[in-house]
Design an enzyme around this catalytic site. Sequence first.
Site, PDB file in Angstrom:
ATOM      1  N   LYS A  32     -33.401 -45.295 -22.664  1.00  0.00           N
ATOM      2  CA  LYS A  32     -33.921 -44.273 -23.820  1.00  0.00           C
ATOM      3  C   LYS A  32     -33.204 -45.398 -24.636  1.00  0.00           C
ATOM      4  O   LYS A  32     -33.535 -45.329 -25.878  1.00  0.00           O
ATOM      5  CB  LYS A  32     -34.118 -42.837 -24.281  1.00  0.00           C
ATOM      6  CG  LYS A  32     -32.976 -42.153 -23.964  1.00  0.00           C
ATOM      7  CD  LYS A  32     -32.960 -40.587 -24.524  1.00  0.00           C
ATOM      8  CE  LYS A  32     -31.799 -40.236 -24.261  1.00  0.00           C
ATOM      9  NZ  LYS A  32     -30.693 -40.504 -25.444  1.00  0.00           N
ATOM     10  N   THR A  33     -32.052 -45.508 -25.193  1.00  0.00           N
ATOM     11  CA  THR A  33     -31.064 -45.695 -25.371  1.00  0.00           C
ATOM     12  C   THR A  33     -30.863 -47.603 -26.006  1.00  0.00           C
ATOM     13  O   THR A  33     -31.151 -47.712 -27.043  1.00  0.00           O
ATOM     14  CB  THR A  33     -29.212 -45.685 -25.756  1.00  0.00           C
ATOM     15  OG1 THR A  33     -29.413 -43.979 -25.528  1.00  0.00           O
ATOM     16  CG2 THR A  33     -28.402 -46.394 -26.052  1.00  0.00           C
ATOM     17  N   ASP A 217     -32.939 -40.317 -32.346  1.00  0.00           N
ATOM     18  CA  ASP A 217     -32.466 -40.526 -30.481  1.00  0.00           C
ATOM     19  C   ASP A 217     -32.549 -38.405 -30.702  1.00  0.00           C
ATOM     20  O   ASP A 217     -32.044 -38.149 -30.980  1.00  0.00           O
ATOM     21  CB  ASP A 217     -31.585 -40.715 -30.578  1.00  0.00           C
ATOM     22  CG  ASP A 217     -31.204 -40.807 -29.225  1.00  0.00           C
ATOM     23  OD1 ASP A 217     -31.779 -40.426 -28.021  1.00  0.00           O
ATOM     24  OD2 ASP A 217     -29.946 -41.310 -29.004  1.00  0.00           O
ATOM     25  N   GLU A 218     -32.879 -38.281 -29.372  1.00  0.00           N
ATOM     26  CA  GLU A 218     -32.775 -36.858 -29.347  1.00  0.00           C
ATOM     27  C   GLU A 218     -33.483 -35.409 -29.915  1.00  0.00           C
ATOM     28  O   GLU A 218     -32.778 -34.486 -30.288  1.00  0.00           O
ATOM     29  CB  GLU A 218     -31.003 -36.463 -28.927  1.00  0.00           C
ATOM     30  CG  GLU A 218     -30.203 -36.913 -27.965  1.00  0.00           C
ATOM     31  CD  GLU A 218     -29.640 -37.136 -26.409  1.00  0.00           C
ATOM     32  OE1 GLU A 218     -30.910 -36.314 -26.252  1.00  0.00           O
ATOM     33  OE2 GLU A 218     -29.480 -37.599 -25.933  1.00  0.00           O
ATOM     34  N   GLN A 248     -34.323 -31.864 -21.134  1.00  0.00           N
ATOM     35  CA  GLN A 248     -32.989 -31.780 -22.188  1.00  0.00           C
ATOM     36  C   GLN A 248     -32.945 -31.046 -23.127  1.00  0.00           C
ATOM     37  O   GLN A 248     -31.479 -31.193 -23.488  1.00  0.00           O
ATOM     38  CB  GLN A 248     -32.329 -32.715 -21.803  1.00  0.00           C
ATOM     39  CG  GLN A 248     -32.247 -33.858 -20.154  1.00  0.00           C
ATOM     40  CD  GLN A 248     -32.270 -34.925 -20.475  1.00  0.00           C
ATOM     41  OE1 GLN A 248     -31.163 -35.167 -20.250  1.00  0.00           O
ATOM     42  NE2 GLN A 248     -33.059 -36.022 -20.581  1.00  0.00           N
ATOM     43  N   ARG A 594     -26.573 -35.702 -14.558  1.00  0.00           N
ATOM     44  CA  ARG A 594     -25.800 -37.066 -14.994  1.00  0.00           C
ATOM     45  C   ARG A 594     -24.989 -37.310 -13.721  1.00  0.00           C
ATOM     46  O   ARG A 594     -24.252 -38.173 -13.729  1.00  0.00           O
ATOM     47  CB  ARG A 594     -24.430 -35.949 -15.227  1.00  0.00           C
ATOM     48  CG  ARG A 594     -24.493 -34.940 -16.166  1.00  0.00           C
ATOM     49  CD  ARG A 594     -24.912 -35.740 -17.603  1.00  0.00           C
ATOM     50  NE  ARG A 594     -26.573 -35.546 -17.722  1.00  0.00           N
ATOM     51  CZ  ARG A 594     -27.527 -36.198 -18.538  1.00  0.00           C
ATOM     52  NH1 ARG A 594     -27.118 -37.724 -19.262  1.00  0.00           N
ATOM     53  NH2 ARG A 594     -29.020 -36.215 -17.952  1.00  0.00           N
TER      54      ARG A 594
END
Length: 704
Positions: A32-33, A217-218, A248, A594
């Site tokens: 996504k980044t 973002d997020e 998340q 992770r």
Amino acid sequence: MHILEGLNPGQKDAATTEGGPVLVVAGAGSGKTRVLTVRIAHLVENLGVLPERILAVTFTNKAAEQMRKRLAHYIGRDSERVWLGTFHSVGLKILKREGYLLGIPPEPVIYDNEDQLKLIKECMEELNISERVFPPRRLLSMINHAKNENLLPQDYPTEGNPIKELFARLYALYQERLGHMHALDFGDLICQPIRLLKKHPHILKAYREGFLHILIDEYQDTNRAQHILVNLLAGRWQNIFAVGDPDQSIYTWRGADIRNILEFEKDWQGATIIRLEQNYRSTRCILAAANEVIRNNRRRYEKNLWTENNEGSPPLFFECEDEHQEAKSILHWTERLKEEDPSLAYRDVAIFYRTNAQSRVFEEWCMRKNIPYRIVGGVRFYERREIKDTMAYLRLIANPRDSLSLKRIVNVPSRGIGVVTIKEMERRAKKEGVPLYDAFREAVANGTLKRADQTGFFQLIEDIRKNLESTSLQDVALRVLEETGYMRALEEEGTEEAFSRLENLHEFISAIADSGATSLAEFLEGISLVSDVDTYNPDEDSLTLMTIHSAKGLEFDVVFIAGLEEGLFPHANSLNDEDRLEEERRLCYVAMTRARKRLFLFCASRRRHFGESRYAPPSRFVQEIPPHLLDIYGGKECTEKQGVASVSKEPWHIGMKVVHPSFGVGIIRAKEGMGEDAKLTVRFRNGEAKKLVVKYANLIPVQL
């Protein structure tokens, strides 16, 4: 170089979709980044959008810094013109430009939680509110929650409730004191820009017109106030590009509102929804297990992560005897994996746990085994006493109205200005309507304070303030530490602790040099906005210990998740609340995803809690993973394979092979309770699973 080169179809679609609201549901490790960065570059390079007309918001300074660097790779110096930062840094930037309209100075002090707590206690004392009846930390939490909901004192609904009315008075006084000291807390960095934009329509219009594209973002971690701010700014062009993953969303406790992402289509009519489901981080085995856990949640966007990565090893599940065996087993596996793969470093391995208290046992065993470790989210560098003291000196120099900073260091080191003197100065300041610092200066001038160290302190502060622009920041800090006698006092103490504090002060001077700040105000602002994850250094070769909340946004080759027991993870507070239980499951999903190569799940049959041993069955999250997706070990297997002495007489463990007189050979897959009353779920060779009570089942354990 072609900007869109190397993107998969979903990523390319997300990066190039034009116009209107877009929600990108981006699974863990789906890039996504990169999508956010490429989209900004595409807007500038391919669509001709001016960089300053783009606002991109991240949740950590580290993420913003990484995005800025990646963006520079695509569009060069133009990347510096993009409005890019955290919600708090963007809010502060707006206030520094326009805050004068609300009476906010261009260089306000930013108060952290410790500062807030001190101020709340002062306000409570003034209003005669008992700390025993109303714990200050609880009131701090209520103020932060109110600001997360964009409720300032004048908006707070008291509903005729005496306790709420008392809180509203405290909140109003707290906010008034902040204003007197030219200070803001983190909630103000969102609420005050909202207040500004609503109160001054011409300012709102200017920012709305200016920001042609807004990227967030997020998005699942935004709170109600952040949601309001975004909607205000995006109201003109409606080119809002939100990236996030409901699976998340793990920060409800600090105000995150999952409704912001789940109701995106309701808030923004005609929104385009794009899913990023290809994972580039984890093995297929890890993703398969994580997908099985998260699909038990109701409140989510349906998606299924997949990967072209290799199959990898199934996650391993261990049921250990207690928390000490758990720690020893995890550290044993760490060393074993390093022996098997010499390229694996300690920095590639992380141990996650649900609560901070679990770190103690791991720390003890790391020290015993001489394994280097670092804790992320523990006592941060900038929260250490000597650093907070030095920061208080610098904040007072930058803003003499900051009475909290003044009271922290006016007698550190001791210069004969005790509690009685401070109270008298506060009384004079209130009577004369001046800042506390001015009352002290008047006392020096009229001889009330006449000791050389007392008068010298205020003379030093004034002299540094006069020469601030012509003095380097390092020299300012060094002068403060040397001429106040702070460093000398530590040197004279001569203890190991004092020596460690001196080392931290030297490191602080280095931090000033490394900051690149051109003014004291800029340096203090940067420090105020630092978060736990921002201080994480991936180059330090140490085993990483952290809570799962702190692990968000990070990844490791090897991940150990400790404490997977009912009542610990999921936490006891969530067991009777479906929404909280779903958040705990999301937390487990975040922890599992992770891991890049290996994932280990650990629980303990018994664990000390407040000095007493407590027994708990393995977490339901482990039981939600089908047995064929796990390698399961337990009890004797867990210990003997790893050379750790068993200390429990409990004979039944998950993964144990047993024989039943009627059903034959099977393996224990789940366990509830202990001893003869334990209920065991056993899967037999014919594939059938039976739930059996130990004292009636006549099971015979099979030695492996």
